[in-house]
Design a protein around this motif. Sequence first.
Motif, PDB file in Angstrom:
ATOM      1  N   THR A  74      -0.318  -4.252  -6.651  1.00 33.80           N
ATOM      2  CA  THR A  74      -0.192  -5.707  -6.575  1.00 33.80           C
ATOM      3  C   THR A  74       0.784  -6.175  -7.645  1.00 33.80           C
ATOM      4  O   THR A  74       0.833  -5.634  -8.747  1.00 33.80           O
ATOM      5  N   HIS A 105       3.124  -0.379   3.473  1.00 36.45           N
ATOM      6  CA  HIS A 105       2.928  -1.763   3.923  1.00 36.45           C
ATOM      7  C   HIS A 105       3.272  -2.703   2.792  1.00 36.45           C
ATOM      8  O   HIS A 105       3.086  -2.364   1.617  1.00 36.45           O
ATOM      9  N   SER A 124       0.847  -1.194   0.000  1.00 31.68           N
ATOM     10  CA  SER A 124       0.000   0.000   0.000  1.00 31.68           C
ATOM     11  C   SER A 124       0.878   1.238   0.000  1.00 31.68           C
ATOM     12  O   SER A 124       2.037   1.212   0.402  1.00 31.68           O
ATOM     13  N   TYR A 127      -3.596   0.477  -8.156  1.00 32.41           N
ATOM     14  CA  TYR A 127      -4.978   0.910  -7.939  1.00 32.41           C
ATOM     15  C   TYR A 127      -4.931   2.312  -7.342  1.00 32.41           C
ATOM     16  O   TYR A 127      -4.238   2.532  -6.333  1.00 32.41           O
ATOM     17  N   GLU A 155      -6.585   3.996  -5.463  1.00 31.98           N
ATOM     18  CA  GLU A 155      -6.902   4.231  -4.055  1.00 31.98           C
ATOM     19  C   GLU A 155      -5.708   3.955  -3.137  1.00 31.98           C
ATOM     20  O   GLU A 155      -5.791   4.163  -1.932  1.00 31.98           O
ATOM     21  N   GLY A 156      -4.618   3.419  -3.706  1.00 29.68           N
ATOM     22  CA  GLY A 156      -3.410   3.266  -2.894  1.00 29.68           C
ATOM     23  C   GLY A 156      -2.917   1.839  -2.697  1.00 29.68           C
ATOM     24  O   GLY A 156      -2.324   1.521  -1.672  1.00 29.68           O
ATOM     25  N   LEU A 157      -3.187   0.999  -3.680  1.00 27.80           N
ATOM     26  CA  LEU A 157      -2.665  -0.373  -3.592  1.00 27.80           C
ATOM     27  C   LEU A 157      -1.820  -0.673  -4.827  1.00 27.80           C
ATOM     28  O   LEU A 157      -2.111  -0.193  -5.924  1.00 27.80           O
ATOM     29  N   ASP A 161      -9.404   2.185 -12.938  1.00 26.06           N
ATOM     30  CA  ASP A 161      -9.088   2.498 -11.552  1.00 26.06           C
ATOM     31  C   ASP A 161      -7.595   2.490 -11.300  1.00 26.06           C
ATOM     32  O   ASP A 161      -7.160   2.334 -10.175  1.00 26.06           O
TER      33      ASP A 161
END
Lengths: 367, 367
Positions: free
Chosen positions: A76, A111, A11, A70, A72-74, A51
């Motif tokens: 992967t 994180h 994140s 993403y 929103e703050g992710l 997104d």
Amino acid sequence: MAANSVLLDFSIEPARIIDELSRKDIVKVIKENIEKYFGNLKMIYDMLVNDGYLCILSDNTGVIFSLRFYNEGLITLNIEYFKKENQPQKISFESSRLLENTLVKDLSLLHGQSLPTLSRGPIIRFFQTSDERIIEYDIDKVLFDKHSEFQKIQIVHSKQLGNMLILDELQNIAEADLIYTETLMQRGKENYSGKEICILGGGDGALLYELLKENPKHVVMLEIDDLVMEACNKHMSSICGDVLEVRQRENYEIVIGDCMVWLEKYIKEGKKFDYVFGDLTDIPISDTPTGEIWDFIRKILESSFKVLKPTGKFMTHGNGASCPESLEMYEEQLKKLKPVVKFTRDTAFIPSFMENWIFYQVGLADQ
Amino acid sequence: MAANSVLLDFSIEPARIIDELSRKDIVKVIKENIEKYFGNLKMIYDMLVNDGYLCILSDNTGVIFSLRFYNEGLITLNIEYFKKENQPQKISFESSRLLENTLVKDLSLLHGQSLPTLSRGPIIRFFQTSDERIIEYDIDKVLFDKHSEFQKIQIVHSKQLGNMLILDELQNIAEADLIYTETLMQRGKENYSGKEICILGGGDGALLYELLKENPKHVVMLEIDDLVMEACNKHMSSICGDVLEVRQRENYEIVIGDCMVWLEKYIKEGKKFDYVFGDLTDIPISDTPTGEIWDFIRKILESSFKVLKPTGKFMTHGNGASCPESLEMYEEQLKKLKPVVKFTRDTAFIPSFMENWIFYQVGLADQ
């Protein structure tokens, strides 16, 4: 053989990936760090998605890296490759944790997490708990795999749990699960000697087999799916003995048929039992107690009490202890039942479910 | 918030995917079936890879579908999308199983499997067993997350297990794990009353706390990582009481330092203990008992027996019961030890490990 998926998650402050220059920088650092483990990568595709952003990289041996941002703050990262039986992993869990830690540090991420490698191959190994968490089992063999008219039936072998019955990809019972049957029947707390018993469902045969050890007068088992019994008879005999092979003796009978039809028949005939076991589907996980399954659950309860003696009991399994909402909904149904009933519950850790399970014992309130 | 990954696997005769026309047909059928759940998809990229074929599809809401064919006979499908806290899943486990079953049937595939949805977000939830299987925990809060000089230290909250200490992303101990400490110390089988005890490691404080209940003469605990103790003192006090807060009383003392250095000191001084506990790292999973960690394990064993009274015992945890090779390797080391030792082992199911764990009790052979 297996397709290995190594998944990493991070994140990050959203602003840092929405900004194109900053995002490009992050991609560059991630690419350079992966290259320490895999050699030179080429970017084979990238695009803006609704997104966020997606890019696909590859090394020269067929490992594909899917990196997704993403907004929103992710972030992967999926690392995926083919692995033959005796080939080593292309990246160990230890290395992926090292990669993760380096990225978190170098990029000041909020994180990071490395998931243990998912080995995706022809042997079914992944099931879920009642609260929908993934659990990987140590399954090394598929012994039975067929569709009946009613469901998908598999029997697999787990190194720790022995043979396991899987119905529609849900763990049902394993050879290590004697505690399941003993808690369902409340062994040591209920006296079955000389009693008349009806099992609704119970196709794995374990409940019937254990009940017969307690000297009941007669047990009738109503199971709709003959193929389940055939499979369990062949591969689960340590839990069901020969009751699925020899389906009728003086103290029991297995009837292949719809238990609702048979309950109706018993109601008409005025037949009465000391115990009815609901060994059918689990209580569903749903927001409201409506729909076909809940109607079925209510109907089963009502009909069962019509064939129970006044002192009789309805015994059944509920759901995982981690699903209190679902259990409460079931208890609400019990509380609304006519005639008025009272109930107790018991809990046991079921090895093959890897969680605590709730069992109910329901009797008439005025007894 | 989370990035959801829904993974499906299939196996198929290799010839059917190596042949381009047949493969195109399969892609078409898969695409049409996914569209029943997600509406129209567009193919955004496809390519031949070393070991097969990859194509990326997308719907109009940002769901990305990665479909990969491995020439040896596997097909994997990853469905990935962003999900806010209270948004519903875009495809339920039930629907992905339905999709899987339809594809297996329509395409006459050899096998299909749907993995439970992986929810990848800022809370660490996935750990592995000793035999490297993935387990998702019901973790809902991260209480502590720091790096010390030695390791990554996290304390998280699990609904079923209470607070859990995680070191370098390995489950260490949870509030529900009293059985771990009791099996390590063989409560009820060993008599600690009036004894002198040395704990190597043990930073979570649970072993010290439980030993003190048994009236030992004195316990010294040698722990290198002060930050572990600080974290456990704050968040795990149900298992360690106040021993990490008040680090010295007449019957115990916690020393912050390298246990090897202290053991050397005790050897020089001629200090002797009744019990030494090895509560350090697990036995590594490796092919041969070589490398730094195995040297460390041997050194710990040797030094421990130099500070043990002739009747003394070395007590330690081994590894998961599912790693017999690793346990055998450890036992080989024990058998080679000078002086000659004898050992017993005990097993317990550890709730937070979700598996059976082996513990060793080692004493001198001539006692």
